[in-house]
Design a protein around this motif. Structure first.
Motif, mmCIF file in Angstrom:
data_model
loop_
_atom_site.group_PDB
_atom_site.id
_atom_site.type_symbol
_atom_site.label_atom_id
_atom_site.label_comp_id
_atom_site.label_asym_id
_atom_site.label_seq_id
_atom_site.Cartn_x
_atom_site.Cartn_y
_atom_site.Cartn_z
ATOM 1 N N ARG A 1 49.104 17.740 37.263
ATOM 2 C CA ARG A 1 47.807 17.057 37.315
ATOM 3 C C ARG A 1 47.967 15.543 37.456
ATOM 4 O O ARG A 1 47.086 14.778 37.062
ATOM 5 C CB ARG A 1 46.986 17.406 36.075
ATOM 6 C CG ARG A 1 46.681 18.899 35.942
ATOM 7 C CD ARG A 1 45.601 19.166 34.939
ATOM 8 N NE ARG A 1 44.345 18.517 35.304
ATOM 9 C CZ ARG A 1 43.253 18.549 34.544
ATOM 10 N NH1 ARG A 1 43.270 19.195 33.377
ATOM 11 N NH2 ARG A 1 42.149 17.930 34.925
ATOM 12 N N SER A 2 49.081 15.119 38.007
ATOM 13 C CA SER A 2 49.361 13.688 38.105
ATOM 14 C C SER A 2 48.292 12.946 38.900
ATOM 15 O O SER A 2 47.907 11.820 38.545
ATOM 16 C CB SER A 2 50.738 13.451 38.727
ATOM 17 O OG SER A 2 50.791 13.973 40.048
ATOM 18 N N ALA A 3 47.786 13.562 39.970
ATOM 19 C CA ALA A 3 46.772 12.888 40.794
ATOM 20 C C ALA A 3 45.509 12.625 39.971
ATOM 21 O O ALA A 3 44.928 11.526 40.039
ATOM 22 C CB ALA A 3 46.445 13.730 42.022
ATOM 23 N N ASP A 4 45.076 13.610 39.192
ATOM 24 C CA ASP A 4 43.881 13.444 38.358
ATOM 25 C C ASP A 4 44.114 12.378 37.278
ATOM 26 O O ASP A 4 43.231 11.563 36.991
ATOM 27 C CB ASP A 4 43.512 14.772 37.694
ATOM 28 C CG ASP A 4 43.103 15.836 38.695
ATOM 29 O OD1 ASP A 4 42.643 15.471 39.793
ATOM 30 O OD2 ASP A 4 43.250 17.027 38.376
ATOM 31 N N ILE A 5 45.313 12.399 36.698
ATOM 32 C CA ILE A 5 45.625 11.445 35.629
ATOM 33 C C ILE A 5 45.653 10.024 36.173
ATOM 34 O O ILE A 5 45.084 9.094 35.573
ATOM 35 C CB ILE A 5 46.971 11.807 34.971
ATOM 36 C CG1 ILE A 5 46.858 13.158 34.244
ATOM 37 C CG2 ILE A 5 47.407 10.718 33.996
ATOM 38 C CD1 ILE A 5 48.196 13.731 33.796
ATOM 39 N N LEU A 6 46.286 9.835 37.323
ATOM 40 C CA LEU A 6 46.372 8.490 37.895
ATOM 41 C C LEU A 6 45.005 7.990 38.358
ATOM 42 O O LEU A 6 44.716 6.790 38.282
ATOM 43 C CB LEU A 6 47.363 8.480 39.053
ATOM 44 C CG LEU A 6 48.833 8.751 38.677
ATOM 45 C CD1 LEU A 6 49.713 8.764 39.911
ATOM 46 C CD2 LEU A 6 49.325 7.724 37.666
ATOM 47 N N ALA A 7 44.149 8.906 38.817
ATOM 48 C CA ALA A 7 42.794 8.502 39.214
ATOM 49 C C ALA A 7 42.003 8.030 37.994
ATOM 50 O O ALA A 7 41.275 7.027 38.052
ATOM 51 C CB ALA A 7 42.086 9.668 39.895
ATOM 52 N N ALA A 8 42.145 8.753 36.877
ATOM 53 C CA ALA A 8 41.470 8.340 35.641
ATOM 54 C C ALA A 8 42.018 7.009 35.150
ATOM 55 O O ALA A 8 41.268 6.133 34.695
ATOM 56 C CB ALA A 8 41.642 9.423 34.565
ATOM 57 N N ASN A 9 43.335 6.846 35.251
ATOM 58 C CA ASN A 9 43.959 5.592 34.831
ATOM 59 C C ASN A 9 43.458 4.422 35.665
ATOM 60 O O ASN A 9 43.261 3.312 35.150
ATOM 61 C CB ASN A 9 45.475 5.718 34.920
ATOM 62 C CG ASN A 9 46.198 4.480 34.420
ATOM 63 O OD1 ASN A 9 46.831 3.774 35.186
ATOM 64 N ND2 ASN A 9 46.109 4.221 33.135
ATOM 65 N N GLN A 10 43.236 4.649 36.956
ATOM 66 C CA GLN A 10 42.726 3.582 37.818
ATOM 67 C C GLN A 10 41.337 3.138 37.374
ATOM 68 O O GLN A 10 41.000 1.946 37.462
ATOM 69 C CB GLN A 10 42.690 4.045 39.276
ATOM 70 C CG GLN A 10 42.337 2.936 40.259
ATOM 71 C CD GLN A 10 43.324 1.775 40.208
ATOM 72 O OE1 GLN A 10 44.531 1.965 40.301
ATOM 73 N NE2 GLN A 10 42.807 0.555 40.037
ATOM 74 N N GLN A 11 40.530 4.078 36.883
ATOM 75 C CA GLN A 11 39.223 3.704 36.337
ATOM 76 C C GLN A 11 39.381 2.747 35.159
ATOM 77 O O GLN A 11 38.628 1.776 35.027
ATOM 78 C CB GLN A 11 38.454 4.955 35.894
ATOM 79 C CG GLN A 11 37.952 5.840 37.015
ATOM 80 C CD GLN A 11 37.177 7.027 36.481
ATOM 81 O OE1 GLN A 11 37.751 8.077 36.162
ATOM 82 N NE2 GLN A 11 35.870 6.869 36.354
ATOM 83 N N ASP A 12 40.373 3.041 34.299
ATOM 84 C CA ASP A 12 40.617 2.163 33.155
ATOM 85 C C ASP A 12 41.145 0.799 33.607
ATOM 86 O O ASP A 12 40.773 -0.239 33.051
ATOM 87 C CB ASP A 12 41.611 2.814 32.194
ATOM 88 C CG ASP A 12 40.997 3.963 31.404
ATOM 89 O OD1 ASP A 12 39.800 3.865 31.073
ATOM 90 O OD2 ASP A 12 41.703 4.944 31.132
#
Length: 416
Positions: free
Chosen positions: A39-50
């Motif tokens: 799920r790295s893509a989902d995690i990195l997308a969420a991190n970009q929001q932060d």
């Protein structure tokens, strides 16, 4: 959810988790590591929001660096979880024991602490590090990250809970408080009936808040005003290499060098070398001890005394000239945070004196302070670096998340 309900659920999950063996806990850890990759893509997308939110709030570059996840960092976090799975499980270990004159057989056995409350700021890696160590040792954990990590933490906890379900472990063994309201934290800090230990990882204000308001034990640490003392006999070329590593390898960490102490006997010779060496690495020096011509040509900034007791967490370094080892030790006692301190010297007697007289969780001889880390110390991922003296000190690995109970066995034995 009310905090009391969250704490009760964690307590029940902790009771359940303590019954599982090492093999089942390791399956859960490996499932978490695999899910982080899947799920790295989902995690990195969420991190970009932060990250976007942090930039909009003008949060410092150092904090953004702590917050940032990349493919490489995420892979490193997953590998750390796999490494924790390979470590020996301390739970159930017999520390010592024997048979008393009365015939009573006693032993001290390691057991989980129960429920851990982890409080931290812009460090999403802490979410995984703390959860994996707590699961390995049979502890439930309540994670309370800062508002900077809201989106990243939400998906990381989702990944963890899904993996726990797949492994047959209670998913509520890992829970998160996503609301940054400090009033909710205050509630949790007073739930000593359900929570066994609090670990705040953040600035001095957060740690003081926890110490003043908690009715549960609080592990203090993670603030690193670290020093290196360049003693007169040090190999200067090698010293420059260690200093550069301690300051520049990752400036935003708590084990980064913040103040360099230089023996006055070598100051005239060593300071120009230092300025030239660190200048190439974009380090800004803050000092009043450089010769005036060098102060101007090398753009040395004036020393601000208040900064001596604070972390820079950036490519800035205080430089102070001292009259020998006694003054160096006194400076560290005055301004240090008892995290990591070091001496660079060829004099073995002075090295021993430094080790004996400096009060810190980690003391180094001819080495960088950047080694103060659970993985570097062979502990696997760390839950925190404790700078206090009771229960645990330094990088806290698996054993620091256990306590012990006395197990006493007799043959229907009564005390005479």
């Amino acid at each position: 959810m009310k905090m009391i309900d969250l704490a009760k659920q964690a307590k029940q999950a902790g009771f359940a988790l303590a019954q599982y063996g090492n093999a089942q806990k390791n399956r859960a850890l490996l499932a978490i590591a695999d899910s982080l990759a899947a799920r790295s893509a989902d995690i990195l997308a969420a991190n970009q929001q932060d990250i976007d939110y942090a930039k909009s709030q003008n949060i410092s570059t150092a904090l953004i660096d702590r917050l940032l996840l990349t493919e490489e960092r995420l892979q490193g976090i997953a590998n750390d979880v796999r490494n924790v799975a390979t470590l020996a499980d301390p739970v159930g270990q017999i520390i010592d024991g024997g048979v008393l004159d009365s015939g009573l057989r006693i032993s001290r056995q390691r057991v989980p602490l129960g429920v851990i409350l982890a409080i931290y700021e812009a460090r999403p890696n802490v979410t995984i590090d703390v959860a994996s160590l707590c699961l390995k040792t049979g502890n439930a954990v309540i994670l309370r990250g800062g508002k900077e990590t809201k989106f990243t933490n939400a998906i990381l906890v989702e990944v963890i809970q899904d993996a726990l379900v797949k492994a047959g472990l209670p998913p509520l063994a890992v829970q998160a408080v996503t609301d940054p309201d400090r009033a909710l934290l205050l509630e949790l800090l007073k739930m000593d009936h359900y929570i066994d230990m609090a670990i705040p990882r953040g600035g001095a204000g957060l740690q003081q808040f926890c110490k003043e308001n908690a009715t549960i034990p609080v592990i203090v640490g993670g603030i690193g005003v670290c020093h290196l003392y360049v003693e007169a006999s040090a190999d200067q070329a090698k010293a420059l290499s260690v200093i550069a590593n301690a300051k520049t390898q990752r400036p935003s960490t708590c084990n980064t060098l913040e103040t360099l102490l230089v023996d006055r006997r070598i100051a005239d010779q060593f300071l120009p070398k230092l300025a030239a060496h660190l200048g190439h690495l974009n380090v800004t020096l803050h000092s009043d001890d450089f010769p005036s011509d060098l102060q101007k040509t090398m753009s040395i900034q004036p020393l601000v005394s208040e900064r001596l007791s604070q972390e820079w967490l950036s490519l800035d370094l205080n430089v102070v000239v001292v009259d020998g080892i006694e003054q160096a030790i006194e400076h560290i006692r005055t301004y240090g945070s008892r995290h990591s301190e070091g001496i660079l010297t060829a004099d073995h007697a002075l090295a021993r004196q430094f080790v004996q007289q400096v009060d810190a969780a980690a003391v180094y001889i001819n080495a960088s302070t950047r080694f103060t880390d659970g993985a570097q110390f062979g502990l696997g991922a760390e839950v925190a670096v404790s700078t206090q003296k009771l229960h645990a000190r330094g990088p806290m690995g698996l054993e620091a998340l256990t306590t012990y109970k006395w197990v006493c066995e007799g043959d229907y034995l009564a005390r005479g």
